[in-house]
Design a protein around this motif. Sequence first.
Motif, PDB file in Angstrom:
ATOM      1  N   UNK A 128       0.815  -1.216   0.000  1.00 21.69           N
ATOM      2  CA  UNK A 128       0.000   0.000   0.000  1.00 21.69           C
ATOM      3  C   UNK A 128       0.850   1.268   0.000  1.00 21.69           C
ATOM      4  N   UNK A 129       2.109   1.138   0.417  1.00 20.98           N
ATOM      5  CA  UNK A 129       2.991   2.293   0.444  1.00 20.98           C
ATOM      6  C   UNK A 129       3.572   2.612  -0.927  1.00 20.98           C
ATOM      7  N   UNK A 130       3.313   1.751  -1.911  1.00 22.68           N
ATOM      8  CA  UNK A 130       3.830   1.955  -3.273  1.00 22.68           C
ATOM      9  C   UNK A 130       2.821   2.766  -4.072  1.00 22.68           C
ATOM     10  N   UNK A 131       3.220   3.951  -4.500  1.00 28.36           N
ATOM     11  CA  UNK A 131       2.362   4.809  -5.306  1.00 28.36           C
ATOM     12  C   UNK A 131       2.898   4.838  -6.732  1.00 28.36           C
ATOM     13  N   UNK A 132       2.114   4.301  -7.675  1.00 24.63           N
ATOM     14  CA  UNK A 132       2.523   4.222  -9.078  1.00 24.63           C
ATOM     15  C   UNK A 132       1.869   5.353  -9.865  1.00 24.63           C
TER      16      UNK A 132
END
Length: 638
Positions: A128-132
Amino acid sequence: MSSIDNLFLQVRSRLQSEAIKLWEEPFYSEEFGSIEGAMEVLAKEYSGFLGIDADRCKCILTELQDNALRKLEARREFTATGVATFKVRRIDNRGGTTTMLDIKCDLNSLGSDLQAAIAAKLELPDPNHVKCIAGGKMVDSNVTLSAQQLKNNQQLIVIIGQGDNRNGALYERINRIKTDVEAVVSSQNQLMEMEDQNGSPVFLPPAENRALLTGLGYCEKARAAIQREDFDEALLLLLEADERFAACNSQFLDAVDNYALLNLDIVWCYLCLKNVTQLPDAERRLAICEKSFQRSYGERYERLYSLKGKACPERALIMRLQLLQGVVFFHQNRRDEAFERFEAASALLSELKVNDSQLAMLVEMGFELSESRLALRSCSGAGNVERAVQFIHERRQQLNDARTQSKAERSIQRRLTRSEPGRDCDWVNPRSICTLTEMGFERRLAALALQKTKNDVPKAVSSGKNKKISEEMVNLCLFEQVELLQTQSAELRAALPPRDCSVDADQLSHLLQLGFDEPAVRAALESTSNNVDRAIEYLLRAFQSEEELNRTVERISQMVAGTGGQADDDGPSTSNSNPAPPSPIIKSVLRQARTEIEALKAYERFNSDLSQNDQDYLDLPLIQEEQLLNEYRNLLEQ
């Protein structure tokens, strides 16, 4: 941008212009791989053109060839299996691109699957901490990649919401900001309102108003992050704002500068994060910004200069636009066009510089740094300190006058919000009601006429940029309502709800028991036709501080505790000589009061790092702009 990146750019552009394909013969064959002789001949030819060593040129060509072969292999794999390959760049706030990797994912997978694949490759505990970011949009975790128009071999940028910086983890900060903005916008006390540049209120239908206020709230926090040079945080907030703006009427967005500034800020963040993979999106956004500026200010900004003079502070935005356009042209190897934009930006930058000693003098006088810089930029020439002081006072007076004059409109807006919360179909513009009441029509009849004709004054009038034109448009657009009021006033009056409403004695008694004043309770019940939940909302709106709301919550909580907590949903408790009000009423008061307390706390957090200058978006120090301008002009000369 480094000199080696500049060389890559020029070599790639020359290959494209000459239609040379390094993955085909004579430069490559499936049987023998890269053909050294052909590559060396090409390197020698290009090194003479670029004025660099042939071995260095060959290294550049070889790397470009390897990249092309990897893309070709990914294309074949996608055709055979349907699994797409994404070129992922992890970027952070300080170092730009820190990691580059290939991620494979089926296009029928959800965005969350892509996040999980990236997190696994980077050995991160929480996907969830990965923002694409792809094509200028956040990848939605709950939608398939194909539905979001992602393609095989597409380049993505990734921002990881983890870190040890002074403000804590980025992921938690973004979520807190989003929660705070939502709470502030939802507050029944209307903690946020929109104004135009002159301080006059801007009115929109409830749903559109909410979407735009939320987007503007994100933009304000993003601007504060940009000032701290937290560009990763700013970019994520700006892309969230972009999604909210998409829910707004396109004609309204075309009529104001906010959407143009949003696009300009997004491209600025791309550049400051040293990311050029989003170049097509940057070009698109700058085109939107330029078109909006030209619509508002004139093709060559002549309308702006005629209204505000050649020394207007909006030139800082135009300077940044021209700089960013030059950067995009440079990376497209359109070097002549880049040179022209850089020259125009340089000329504006020279005009916008202020004297440091004069700026310090104004700050010592007690003026804010932001308003001092804007005033000096607006008052170039001899004696500009005295003129800047006058400019600041006149600007403050202008805002005060506009806000004073719009009190009636704001009051009507609050009344309409209370009576028909959230109903776009029945919404009417308070400014239109004021205009009709000034013509002598009754307020309630005017509101009903506007609802029936579905013909509000165009939103463009609300911007108030040209007072004379606005008044002419008001008179023209209200013709239908005036005719209806003149010819069908009896029918309109018959359609009005009863004005007088007798107060429900039981509800009056219950609310009085909870400690509210009788005159306020009577007014609340009368104006809401005895709708107790809306009456409570009406009463709580009168409280302007967290302390008042806390005292109300504490008083009612003690009252419930004193009855043994036995008030139930069917009616008042009978265990006490002075029974408590029914449980639903108590719960409604406590719920609404606590919601407003949280909204006030959110508003305090929201405002903690924001400038109180209404024109802070024009206050660009231009230090980074000057550094980037010099950097790219030097690259052009290489």
